[in-house]
Design a protein around this motif. Structure first.
Motif, PDB file in Angstrom:
ATOM      1  N   THR A 100       0.838  -1.202   0.000  1.00  0.00           N
ATOM      2  CA  THR A 100       0.000   0.000   0.000  1.00  0.00           C
ATOM      3  C   THR A 100       0.869   1.247   0.000  1.00  0.00           C
ATOM      4  O   THR A 100       0.603   2.195  -0.752  1.00  0.00           O
ATOM      5  CB  THR A 100      -0.930   0.000   1.232  1.00  0.00           C
ATOM      6  OG1 THR A 100      -1.717  -1.194   1.215  1.00  0.00           O
ATOM      7  CG2 THR A 100      -1.839   1.197   1.234  1.00  0.00           C
ATOM      8  N   GLN A 101       1.917   1.242   0.828  1.00  0.00           N
ATOM      9  CA  GLN A 101       2.816   2.388   0.875  1.00  0.00           C
ATOM     10  C   GLN A 101       3.544   2.561  -0.452  1.00  0.00           C
ATOM     11  O   GLN A 101       3.692   3.679  -0.946  1.00  0.00           O
ATOM     12  CB  GLN A 101       3.837   2.221   2.012  1.00  0.00           C
ATOM     13  CG  GLN A 101       3.221   2.340   3.386  1.00  0.00           C
ATOM     14  CD  GLN A 101       4.206   2.013   4.498  1.00  0.00           C
ATOM     15  OE1 GLN A 101       5.288   1.500   4.242  1.00  0.00           O
ATOM     16  NE2 GLN A 101       3.814   2.311   5.732  1.00  0.00           N
ATOM     17  N   GLN A 102       3.969   1.452  -1.054  1.00  0.00           N
ATOM     18  CA  GLN A 102       4.660   1.520  -2.332  1.00  0.00           C
ATOM     19  C   GLN A 102       3.711   2.021  -3.416  1.00  0.00           C
ATOM     20  O   GLN A 102       4.092   2.825  -4.265  1.00  0.00           O
ATOM     21  CB  GLN A 102       5.223   0.149  -2.701  1.00  0.00           C
ATOM     22  CG  GLN A 102       6.137   0.172  -3.909  1.00  0.00           C
ATOM     23  CD  GLN A 102       6.778  -1.183  -4.149  1.00  0.00           C
ATOM     24  OE1 GLN A 102       6.356  -2.192  -3.597  1.00  0.00           O
ATOM     25  NE2 GLN A 102       7.795  -1.198  -4.985  1.00  0.00           N
ATOM     26  N   GLU A 103       2.469   1.562  -3.372  1.00  0.00           N
ATOM     27  CA  GLU A 103       1.466   2.016  -4.340  1.00  0.00           C
ATOM     28  C   GLU A 103       1.273   3.526  -4.215  1.00  0.00           C
ATOM     29  O   GLU A 103       1.244   4.250  -5.221  1.00  0.00           O
ATOM     30  CB  GLU A 103       0.145   1.282  -4.096  1.00  0.00           C
ATOM     31  CG  GLU A 103      -0.985   1.725  -4.999  1.00  0.00           C
ATOM     32  CD  GLU A 103      -2.311   1.070  -4.642  1.00  0.00           C
ATOM     33  OE1 GLU A 103      -3.242   1.193  -5.453  1.00  0.00           O
ATOM     34  OE2 GLU A 103      -2.428   0.464  -3.565  1.00  0.00           O
ATOM     35  N   LYS A 104       1.161   4.002  -2.980  1.00  0.00           N
ATOM     36  CA  LYS A 104       0.982   5.431  -2.740  1.00  0.00           C
ATOM     37  C   LYS A 104       2.202   6.208  -3.237  1.00  0.00           C
ATOM     38  O   LYS A 104       2.057   7.265  -3.863  1.00  0.00           O
ATOM     39  CB  LYS A 104       0.755   5.696  -1.244  1.00  0.00           C
ATOM     40  CG  LYS A 104       0.470   7.144  -0.924  1.00  0.00           C
ATOM     41  CD  LYS A 104       0.220   7.341   0.551  1.00  0.00           C
ATOM     42  CE  LYS A 104       0.001   8.840   0.830  1.00  0.00           C
ATOM     43  NZ  LYS A 104      -0.129   9.105   2.243  1.00  0.00           N
TER      44      LYS A 104
END
Length: 176
Positions: A100-104
């Motif tokens: 999720t953090q990488q996607e953001k």
């Protein structure tokens, strides 16, 4: 005591009478047999039975101990399996958070790149617009000179003509 039957003489002791010597011999033989049996058969037999009993008791104790160890090992394995499952669940949750953090981060980077591209495009457009305005001003100046030249035709000298063009270009530059 002698009995006479059909001409035969039978002694009473032979038919079922008890003889004290025979009884004593039988009892002594029986006691000797019991002593021999006790010494050579009963004692070793009882020793073997006791050894067998001890062996079986030890085997039962060992089996109980092994069973307890197996239960303890099974319990430890279950606890370890439970801990491993919890660790796996935590790893999955951490991976989801990281994804999720990488996607953001990827979306933010793409947005920043889009903003930079847009700004760069706007700057390019502004430069091209300035170039177009300058080219248009040059064309207007040229056309103005040509028109003025045709109107005035031989009355203005070449030096006067250049001075008029320069003044006109300055005025257009100031208006901008």
């Amino acid at each position: 005591m002698q009995l006479l039957t059909d001409g035969l003489v039978i002694q009473a002791a032979d038919i079922g009478g008890l003889n004290g010597g025979d009884m004593l011999f039988a009892i002594a033989s029986f006691v000797a047999l019991l002593a021999l049996l006790k010494k050579f058969a009963w004692g070793p037999l009882m020793n073997k039975m006791e050894e067998r009993e001890n062996y079986i008791a030890n085997e039962i104790d060992t089996a109980e101990k092994n069973r307890a160890d197996a239960e303890k090992a099974a319990q430890q394995a279950n606890e370890q399996l439970k801990a491993t499952r919890q660790e796996a669940q935590q790893i999955i949750e951490d991976a989801k958070k990281a994804a999720t953090q990488q996607e953001k981060a990827i979306i933010d980077a793409a947005n920043e790149a889009a903003v930079r591209l847009k700004k760069s495009a706007e700057e390019d457009i502004a430069r091209e617009k300035e170039k177009a305005v300058e080219a248009l001003q040059a064309q207007v100046a040229t056309l103005s000179v040509q028109i003025a030249t045709k109107v005035i035709e031989k009355e203005i000298s070449a030096e006067d003509q250049e001075q008029l063009i320069s003044e006109y270009i300055k005025e257009i530059g100031e208006e901008r």
